[in-house]
Motif scaffolding. Sequence first.
Motif, PDB file in Angstrom:
ATOM      1  N   HIS A  59      -0.453  -0.740  -8.806  1.00 11.71           N
ATOM      2  CA  HIS A  59       0.049   0.012  -7.655  1.00 11.71           C
ATOM      3  C   HIS A  59       1.299   0.805  -8.026  1.00 11.71           C
ATOM      4  CE1 HIS A  59       1.929   0.466  -3.578  1.00 11.71           C
ATOM      5  NE2 HIS A  59       0.728   0.998  -3.413  1.00 11.71           N
ATOM      6  N   ARG A  60       2.148   0.208  -8.808  1.00 15.17           N
ATOM      7  CA  ARG A  60       3.390   0.862  -9.233  1.00 15.17           C
ATOM      8  C   ARG A  60       3.104   2.031 -10.188  1.00 15.17           C
ATOM      9  NH1 ARG A  60       5.928  -3.542  -9.959  1.00 15.17           N
ATOM     10  NH2 ARG A  60       5.207  -3.930 -12.066  1.00 15.17           N
ATOM     11  N   GLU A  61       2.122   1.875 -11.066  1.00 14.23           N
ATOM     12  CA  GLU A  61       1.810   2.882 -12.086  1.00 14.23           C
ATOM     13  C   GLU A  61       1.024   4.069 -11.550  1.00 14.23           C
ATOM     14  OE1 GLU A  61       2.660   3.074 -15.414  1.00 14.23           O
ATOM     15  OE2 GLU A  61       4.003   1.401 -14.987  1.00 14.23           O
ATOM     16  N   ILE A  62       0.296   3.877 -10.443  1.00 13.83           N
ATOM     17  CA  ILE A  62      -0.562   4.949  -9.922  1.00 13.83           C
ATOM     18  C   ILE A  62       0.132   5.578  -8.718  1.00 13.83           C
ATOM     19  CG2 ILE A  62      -2.830   5.564  -9.006  1.00 13.83           C
ATOM     20  CD1 ILE A  62      -3.923   3.077 -10.508  1.00 13.83           C
ATOM     21  N   SER A  63       0.786   6.666  -8.976  1.00 11.94           N
ATOM     22  CA  SER A  63       1.567   7.354  -7.952  1.00 11.94           C
ATOM     23  C   SER A  63       0.677   7.887  -6.830  1.00 11.94           C
ATOM     24  CB  SER A  63       2.336   8.504  -8.610  1.00 11.94           C
ATOM     25  OG  SER A  63       3.090   9.197  -7.665  1.00 11.94           O
ATOM     26  N   GLY A  64       1.026   7.543  -5.605  1.00 10.64           N
ATOM     27  CA  GLY A  64       0.347   8.109  -4.440  1.00 10.64           C
ATOM     28  C   GLY A  64      -0.781   7.280  -3.859  1.00 10.64           C
ATOM     29  N   ILE A  65      -1.193   6.210  -4.513  1.00 13.09           N
ATOM     30  CA  ILE A  65      -2.292   5.399  -3.986  1.00 13.09           C
ATOM     31  C   ILE A  65      -1.730   4.315  -3.068  1.00 13.09           C
ATOM     32  CG2 ILE A  65      -2.365   3.747  -5.911  1.00 13.09           C
ATOM     33  CD1 ILE A  65      -5.472   3.826  -5.624  1.00 13.09           C
ATOM     34  N   SER A  66      -2.387   4.117  -1.936  1.00 15.25           N
ATOM     35  CA  SER A  66      -1.963   3.055  -1.025  1.00 15.25           C
ATOM     36  C   SER A  66      -2.538   1.721  -1.513  1.00 15.25           C
ATOM     37  CB  SER A  66      -2.451   3.336   0.402  1.00 15.25           C
ATOM     38  OG  SER A  66      -3.867   3.204   0.465  1.00 15.25           O
ATOM     39  N   GLN A  67      -1.947   0.631  -1.051  1.00 14.74           N
ATOM     40  CA  GLN A  67      -2.459  -0.687  -1.432  1.00 14.74           C
ATOM     41  C   GLN A  67      -3.893  -0.869  -0.952  1.00 14.74           C
ATOM     42  OE1 GLN A  67       0.209  -3.779  -0.131  1.00 14.74           O
ATOM     43  NE2 GLN A  67       1.695  -3.329  -1.725  1.00 14.74           N
ATOM     44  N   LYS A  68      -4.164  -0.413   0.262  1.00 17.22           N
ATOM     45  CA  LYS A  68      -5.502  -0.536   0.824  1.00 17.22           C
ATOM     46  C   LYS A  68      -6.522   0.225  -0.030  1.00 17.22           C
ATOM     47  CE  LYS A  68      -8.269   0.440   4.892  1.00 17.22           C
ATOM     48  NZ  LYS A  68      -8.447   1.272   6.048  1.00 17.22           N
ATOM     49  N   MET A  69      -6.182   1.438  -0.429  1.00 20.31           N
ATOM     50  CA  MET A  69      -7.097   2.248  -1.233  1.00 20.31           C
ATOM     51  C   MET A  69      -7.294   1.625  -2.610  1.00 20.31           C
ATOM     52  SD  MET A  69      -9.138   4.778  -1.524  1.00 20.31           S
ATOM     53  CE  MET A  69      -8.831   5.734  -0.051  1.00 20.31           C
ATOM     54  N   LEU A  70      -6.215   1.113  -3.205  1.00 18.69           N
ATOM     55  CA  LEU A  70      -6.329   0.476  -4.511  1.00 18.69           C
ATOM     56  C   LEU A  70      -7.258  -0.737  -4.439  1.00 18.69           C
ATOM     57  CD1 LEU A  70      -5.597   0.229  -7.484  1.00 18.69           C
ATOM     58  CD2 LEU A  70      -3.468  -0.914  -6.795  1.00 18.69           C
ATOM     59  N   LEU A  71      -7.094  -1.558  -3.419  1.00 23.95           N
ATOM     60  CA  LEU A  71      -7.983  -2.719  -3.245  1.00 23.95           C
ATOM     61  C   LEU A  71      -9.437  -2.291  -3.090  1.00 23.95           C
ATOM     62  CD1 LEU A  71      -5.922  -5.054  -0.899  1.00 23.95           C
ATOM     63  CD2 LEU A  71      -6.755  -5.600  -3.201  1.00 23.95           C
ATOM     64  N   GLU A  72      -9.661  -1.262  -2.300  1.00 23.16           N
ATOM     65  CA  GLU A  72     -11.015  -0.760  -2.053  1.00 23.16           C
ATOM     66  C   GLU A  72     -11.642  -0.235  -3.343  1.00 23.16           C
ATOM     67  OE1 GLU A  72     -12.446   3.030   0.377  1.00 23.16           O
ATOM     68  OE2 GLU A  72     -11.460   1.527   1.648  1.00 23.16           O
TER      69      GLU A  72
END
Length: 122
Positions: free
Chosen positions: A41-54
């Motif tokens: 999450h920290r390394e991927i600028s602009g992604i929300s936690q919800k989107m990363l989980l999905e």
Amino acid sequence: MKLRENYTCPLEFVHDIIKGKWKTIIIFQLRKGKCSFSELHREISGISQKMLLEQLKELREFGFVDKKSYSGYPLQVEYFLTERGEKILSAIKIMQDIGIEYMIENNMTQFLDKKGIKYDIS
């Protein structure tokens, strides 16, 4: 993720699996090895936690990424590329190289410099 029933070729199928803004970036980030959710999450600028989980869930469904959970508190989970993920990473690295070449050719190196991406102007 719902897949279509009809495809014209296997490449079209793989494209549907990894298309979108985030999946190739997640796979590229995992090239370094196992990574926690918070690190991703920290390394991927602009992604929300919800989107990363999905997106991680979908990548796991298709066998590109897997995770390992460790017992204890706080819960620790590490994500990593599977053998299939390593294969697609090879293609993504080529795409990255083509992007760098294009940016160099079109005087867009300030972006590469800002991101700390190494390149060679030969």
